[in-house]
Design a protein around this motif. Structure first.
Motif, PDB file in Angstrom:
ATOM      1  N   ARG A   1       0.759  -1.103   0.156  1.00 43.05           N
ATOM      2  CA  ARG A   1      -0.190  -0.172  -0.164  1.00 43.05           C
ATOM      3  C   ARG A   1       1.127   1.407  -0.176  1.00 43.05           C
ATOM      4  N   LEU A   2       0.555   2.291  -0.916  1.00 45.13           N
ATOM      5  CA  LEU A   2       1.127   3.387  -0.824  1.00 45.13           C
ATOM      6  C   LEU A   2       0.276   4.473  -0.278  1.00 45.13           C
ATOM      7  N   CYS A   3       0.659   5.540   0.208  1.00 49.58           N
ATOM      8  CA  CYS A   3      -0.168   6.637   0.796  1.00 49.58           C
ATOM      9  C   CYS A   3       0.758   7.888   1.108  1.00 49.58           C
TER      10      CYS A   3
ATOM     11  N   SER B   1       9.246   4.921   4.702  1.00 47.13           N
ATOM     12  CA  SER B   1       9.619   6.016   3.914  1.00 47.13           C
ATOM     13  C   SER B   1      10.114   5.720   2.365  1.00 47.13           C
ATOM     14  N   VAL B   2       9.230   6.083   1.358  1.00 45.82           N
ATOM     15  CA  VAL B   2      10.059   5.726  -0.142  1.00 45.82           C
ATOM     16  C   VAL B   2       9.786   7.193  -0.916  1.00 45.82           C
ATOM     17  N   VAL B   3      10.426   6.994  -2.322  1.00 45.41           N
ATOM     18  CA  VAL B   3      10.277   8.037  -3.154  1.00 45.41           C
ATOM     19  C   VAL B   3      10.068   7.314  -4.375  1.00 45.41           C
ATOM     20  N   VAL B   4       9.019   7.894  -5.082  1.00 43.19           N
ATOM     21  CA  VAL B   4       8.430   7.188  -6.721  1.00 43.19           C
ATOM     22  C   VAL B   4       9.763   7.451  -7.501  1.00 43.19           C
ATOM     23  N   LEU B   5      10.052   6.697  -8.123  1.00 41.54           N
ATOM     24  CA  LEU B   5      11.121   6.686  -9.218  1.00 41.54           C
ATOM     25  C   LEU B   5      10.679   6.648 -10.580  1.00 41.54           C
TER      26      LEU B   5
ATOM     27  N   GLU C   1       1.399   1.033 -12.049  1.00 38.70           N
ATOM     28  CA  GLU C   1       2.692   0.538 -11.244  1.00 38.70           C
ATOM     29  C   GLU C   1       3.749   1.507 -11.286  1.00 38.70           C
ATOM     30  N   TYR C   2       4.214   1.413  -9.708  1.00 40.96           N
ATOM     31  CA  TYR C   2       5.218   2.374  -9.475  1.00 40.96           C
ATOM     32  C   TYR C   2       6.410   1.611  -9.098  1.00 40.96           C
ATOM     33  N   LEU C   3       7.502   2.103  -9.347  1.00 43.49           N
ATOM     34  CA  LEU C   3       8.742   1.804  -9.050  1.00 43.49           C
ATOM     35  C   LEU C   3       9.402   2.664  -7.958  1.00 43.49           C
ATOM     36  N   VAL C   4       9.375   2.312  -6.733  1.00 40.34           N
ATOM     37  CA  VAL C   4       9.767   3.142  -5.612  1.00 40.34           C
ATOM     38  C   VAL C   4      11.155   2.553  -5.125  1.00 40.34           C
ATOM     39  N   MET C   5      12.085   3.840  -4.236  1.00 45.34           N
ATOM     40  CA  MET C   5      13.242   3.475  -3.671  1.00 45.34           C
ATOM     41  C   MET C   5      12.889   3.706  -2.218  1.00 45.34           C
TER      42      MET C   5
ATOM     43  N   GLY D   1       9.060  11.198  -8.066  1.00 49.43           N
ATOM     44  CA  GLY D   1       9.779  12.247  -7.233  1.00 49.43           C
ATOM     45  C   GLY D   1       8.928  12.570  -5.630  1.00 49.43           C
ATOM     46  N   ASP D   2       7.662  12.064  -5.931  1.00 54.03           N
ATOM     47  CA  ASP D   2       6.961  12.112  -4.442  1.00 54.03           C
ATOM     48  C   ASP D   2       7.256  11.326  -3.286  1.00 54.03           C
ATOM     49  N   ALA D   3       7.411  11.763  -2.213  1.00 53.71           N
ATOM     50  CA  ALA D   3       7.815  11.219  -0.884  1.00 53.71           C
ATOM     51  C   ALA D   3       6.599  10.607  -0.295  1.00 53.71           C
ATOM     52  N   LEU D   4       6.680   9.189  -0.010  1.00 53.61           N
ATOM     53  CA  LEU D   4       5.382   8.469   0.039  1.00 53.61           C
ATOM     54  C   LEU D   4       5.788   7.437   1.647  1.00 53.61           C
TER      55      LEU D   4
END
Length: 373
Positions: A303-305, A312-316, A326-330, A355-358
Motif C-alpha cells: 500500500r502507498l499513501c 518512507s519511499v520515493v517514487v522513481l 505500476e510504481y517503482l519506488v526506492m 519524485g513524490d515522498a510516500l
C-alpha cells in the motif's frame, strides 16, 4: 523430496485417473530432458505444464502422446502401461504449435483426415456427420470448403482443434497452440478453449511458457525446471503458496529480498535482510535459524499513501496500465521495489508522481519466506 515437488502429483479428489507418469525419465544421449516425473491426471481436468524453454515440459507431453519412449519409468493410460504403444493407436490427440495442417486440403478434409485413416474404414456419411459436428463445435460452419491459406490464424487454430477432437480422444494435448497469435486473439482463444473443454469433458494437457495463459485456464499447473516438476497445484495455490523463489518469480510478479532467518515460530518467521532491515513473514516450508532465504512480497499487496504508517519511499517511475498503475519506488534500506496500485485507489486519492515522498506498507501475511533456489 520426490519429483512431484511441493504439493502432490495426485489427480484431484473424486476424479478418475486417466493418465499417469510413474518415475518417468527421458535421456537423449548424455542430456536428461525429463527426470523422475510422477504425475496423475484426472478425467476432465485441464492441466498445464509451465516453465521456460528447455525445462522438459514438451518432452513430458510427447511421452504422453507416444512420440517419445521413456528411458525409465512408465506412462499409463486408463491404468495400462503404454510405453511401447504407437502414438496413432493411443486414445490421444495433439494440437501442435504450428498446427501441422495440410495446405492442399480443404478445412473439412483436414478435420476428417484422422477418421479416414481408421481401419476398418468408417462410412463416408459417418465421417461427414462427425466433421459437421466438429465444425459446429469450433464455430467454422460455412468454411468447410476453404483452403488453409484462406483462413486467419485464429481460424486455422480452430481447424487444428476440430481435427483433434473429431476422433473423440480421452486426452487432448496442446503444445503451445496460441504462441503464433496476437495478444487480443490469444485472449479470445483462451476463453474458447476453456469453454470447449467444459463442453466436451475431454482431459486437456497444455504446454506453455506463458504464465498468464496457464493461470487463467488451468485446474492445476505443473511448474517445471531442468527436467523436473518443482511444484504442482491450482493457480491460486501456486500464487499464494509458492515453494521457492523460482515458483514465485515464474507465477506472477514479486519483489524479492534476500536474508537469513533469525527466529522462527509456528506462524511467523523473523528475517534479517542483507541490507540490515528486519522483516517478519510467513514461512512456506520448515526453516531453521541461520538459514539463507528470501522474502517475497507481491506488488499488489503493498500500500502507498501520502500520510500514514509505513516505510518512507520515493517514487522513481510510474507506468499507467489501465486497471492498475505500476510504481517503482526506492527505500533507503530495502532498495528498489514495485508497487501495483488499483485504479479505484487513484480515483479516490489521486495519482502519485515521480519524485513524490510516500509511505509504503504491507501486512505480515503478505511477506512469504521462501527457499532461494
Amino acid at each position: 523430496m520426490n519429483s512431484a515437488g511441493y504439493g502432490s502429483g495426485a489427480a484431484p479428489k473424486n476424479s478418475m485417473i486417466i493418465a499417469e507418469l510413474r518415475g518417468v525419465s527421458k535421456r537423449f544421449g548424455e542430456v536428461c530432458a525429463a527426470s523422475d516425473l510422477n504425475l496423475s491426471i484426472g478425467e476432465g481436468e485441464f492441466l498445464s505444464f509451465l516453465g521456460p524453454s528447455g525445462c522438459g515440459k514438451t518432452t513430458a507431453l510427447r511421452m504422453l502422446a507416444g512420440f517419445e519412449t521413456p528411458t525409465e519409468g512408465d506412462v499409463l493410460l486408463d491404468g495400462e502401461v503404454v510405453n511401447n504403444l504407437d502414438a496413432h493407436v493411443r486414445p490421444v490427440n495433439m494440437v501442435f504449435q504450428h498446427y501441422a495442417l495440410f495446405p492442399h486440403m480443404t478445412v473439412a478434409q483436414n478435420i476428417g483426415y484422422g477418421l479416414r485413416q481408421i481401419r476398418p474404414r468408417i462410412p463416408k456419411a459417418a465421417i461427414a456427420e462427425k466433421v459437421g459436428k466438429a465444425l459446429a463445435t469450433v464455430r467454422l460452419v460455412g468454411l468447410e470448403d476453404r483452403r488453409i491459406w484462406e483462413l486467419s490464424g485464429g481460424q486455422q487454430q480452430r481447424v487444428a482443434l476440430a481435427r483433434a477432437i473429431v476422433n473423440e480422444p480421452k486426452l487432448l494435448l496442446l503444445d503451445e497452440p496460441m504462441a503464433a497469435l496476437d495478444r487480443k486473439l490469444r485472449k479470445e482463444m483462451q476463453i474458447e478453449l476453456q469453454n470447449l473443454q467444459r463442453q466436451l469433458g475431454i482431459t486437456f494437457v497444455l504446454v506453455t511458457h506463458d504464465q498468464e495463459e496457464a493461470l487463467s485456464m488451468s485446474d492445476r499447473i505443473c511448474i517445471m525446471r531442468d527436467g523436473k516438476i518443482i511444484q504442482i497445484g491450482s493457480p491460486q495455490e501456486l500464487y499464494d503458496r509458492p515453494r521457492n523463489r523460482y515458483v514465485a518469480g515464474f507465477v506472477g510478479t514479486s519483489n524479492f529480498f534476500d536474508g537469513k532467518v533469525t527466529g522462527a515460530s509456528q506462524d511467523l518467521t523473523s528475517v534479517l535482510l542483507q541490507n540490515g532491515a528486519e522483516v517478519t513473514g510467513r514461512a512456506m516450508a520448515e526453516v531453521s535459524v541461520g538459514q539463507e532465504i528470501c522474502i517475497s512480497v507481491r506488488p499488489e499487496q503493498i500500500r502507498l499513501c501520502r500520510d500514514g504508517e509505513g516505510e518512507s519511499v520515493v517514487v522513481l517511475n510510474r507506468i499507467f496500465l489501465g486497471e492498475h498503475t505500476e510504481y517503482l519506488v526506492m527505500h533507503e534500506t530495502l532498495g528498489e521495489f514495485l508497487v501495483l496500485s488499483p485504479r479505484q485507489s487513484e480515483l479516490n486519492d489521486g495519482p502519485f508522481n515521480t519524485g513524490d515522498a510516500l509511505s509504503a506498507a504491507w501486512d505480515v501475511s503478505a511477506a512469504l519466506v521462501l527457499d532461494r533456489n
